[in-house]
Design an enzyme around this catalytic site. Structure first.
Site, PDB file in Angstrom:
ATOM      1  N   HIS A   1     -22.203 -61.437 -10.473  1.00 38.19           N
ATOM      2  CA  HIS A   1     -21.368 -61.631 -11.653  1.00 38.19           C
ATOM      3  C   HIS A   1     -22.225 -61.668 -12.925  1.00 38.19           C
ATOM      4  CE1 HIS A   1     -17.649 -62.565 -13.560  1.00 38.19           C
ATOM      5  NE2 HIS A   1     -17.960 -63.809 -13.892  1.00 38.19           N
TER       6      HIS A   1
ATOM      7  N   SER B   1     -17.220 -62.010 -18.331  1.00 39.97           N
ATOM      8  CA  SER B   1     -16.227 -62.801 -17.607  1.00 39.97           C
ATOM      9  C   SER B   1     -15.120 -63.269 -18.561  1.00 39.97           C
ATOM     10  CB  SER B   1     -16.935 -63.970 -16.900  1.00 39.97           C
ATOM     11  OG  SER B   1     -16.110 -64.571 -15.930  1.00 39.97           O
TER      12      SER B   1
ATOM     13  N   GLU C   1     -20.400 -58.499  -6.862  1.00 39.78           N
ATOM     14  CA  GLU C   1     -19.942 -59.655  -7.632  1.00 39.78           C
ATOM     15  C   GLU C   1     -18.552 -60.129  -7.225  1.00 39.78           C
ATOM     16  OE1 GLU C   1     -17.908 -59.544 -11.355  1.00 39.78           O
ATOM     17  OE2 GLU C   1     -19.184 -57.850 -11.942  1.00 39.78           O
TER      18      GLU C   1
END
Length: 304
Positions: free
Chosen positions: A275, A111, A248
């Protein structure tokens, strides 16, 4: 490098918590998300790679303002101005690398960490053997469109409208709003329940997270709303793996564009992964990672 925990002192005087696991001559430095998240989903990475038949020494660390590392007083405008920047966190990665004696290594980021991997590969790519971008886009507007679609998939319109009302009023503490966020989290962030990443008390680096992201994964009110990096992807010259969960928050369609823009890259996806797909489906996630590292090591890696 010795395994276990090592506290490093940065040139700015702050201290960062680092931890190294595993053995071998291959080195992987792992960056967490958030920002303001922490290292925890990387804790078993060396073990998972060993299950795939690969010995890798994995180092993870908590970035400034996160969990075990120092927590600056971000309420001080001068401190916030100096340390709540993309440039600070990017250069922090390279200082950590230098102080740990890493070179010719692999860099993985989840991320927000995947954002840092993109920037690091452009600015400091000479130190890398390979880059792994885990669940991070290069254009934030496409992420915003994706999370808005995700709301439509699992919430009735009444709840979506209610969430928008709370967001317009900055009423993020509303319990009904947070309950809706949790429904989204279970569907698209932490699909494997109960999540190993949940705590009795919220231990996230909220000051850093709020400054860049906002209140939660499904709204962007901070500095990340201006994240646009597509024109730089062509400057990533090292072998690159893009890995995304099939269920996700980040759009696979954007990952496909990134794969075409990064010269020597491959895109893989993790079934039933949110995610945090390294936790949701570790067998598939780490097979993809092990295969990538093996191919780079033996010189057989070819992008798609």
């Amino acid at each position: 490098m010795k395994t276990g925990t090592k506290i490093i002192t940065l040139d700015n005087g702050y201290h960062l918590w680092t931890n190294t696991q595993g053995q071998g001559d291959i080195h992987l430095l792992a960056l967490h998300g958030g920002p303001g998240g922490n290292h925890e989903y990387w804790e078993d990475t060396a073990e998972q790679l060993k299950k795939q038949g690969l010995d890798v020494q994995v180092t993870m660390y908590d970035q400034l303002g996160s969990l075990y590392s120092d927590q600056p007083d971000y309420s001080d405008p001068e401190i916030a101005k100096k340390y709540l920047t993309y440039e600070y966190f990017l250069d922090e990665v390279d200082e950590v690398r230098e102080k740990l004696g890493l070179d010719n290594f692999y860099l993985i980021g989840q991320s927000w960490g995947g954002l840092l991997v993109q920037e690091y590969a452009v600015k400091y790519g000479q130190h890398l053997k390979g880059a792994i971008i885990s669940s991070m886009v290069d254009e934030i507007d496409e992420y915003v469109a994706s999370v808005n679609r995700r709301r439509q998939e699992v919430l009735p319109q009444t709840e979506i409208d209610f969430m928008h009302e709370c967001e317009e009023k900055n009423d993020y503490d509303n319990q009904r709003y947070q309950d809706d966020v949790q429904i989204l989290n279970i569907n698209f962030v932490d699909r494997k329940q109960p999540s190993k990443l949940y705590h009795l008390k919220d231990i996230g680096g909220s000051a850093v997270y709020n400054a860049f992201q906002g209140d939660n994964e499904f709204v962007i009110t901070g500095k990340l709303k201006d994240w646009h990096f597509r024109d730089q992807l062509k400057n990533i010259k090292v072998p690159t793996l893009l890995t995304f969960g099939e269920n996700e928050t980040m759009p696979i369609s954007t990952a496909e564009i990134m794969q075409k823009e990064i010269p020597n890259s491959r895109l893989v996806t993790t079934p039933d992964g949110g995610h945090h797909h390294m936790v949701d489906n570790p067998d598939v996630y780490y097979k993809h990672l092990a295969d990538f590292i093996r191919e780079v090591e033996d010189g057989s890696f070819k992008g798609e």
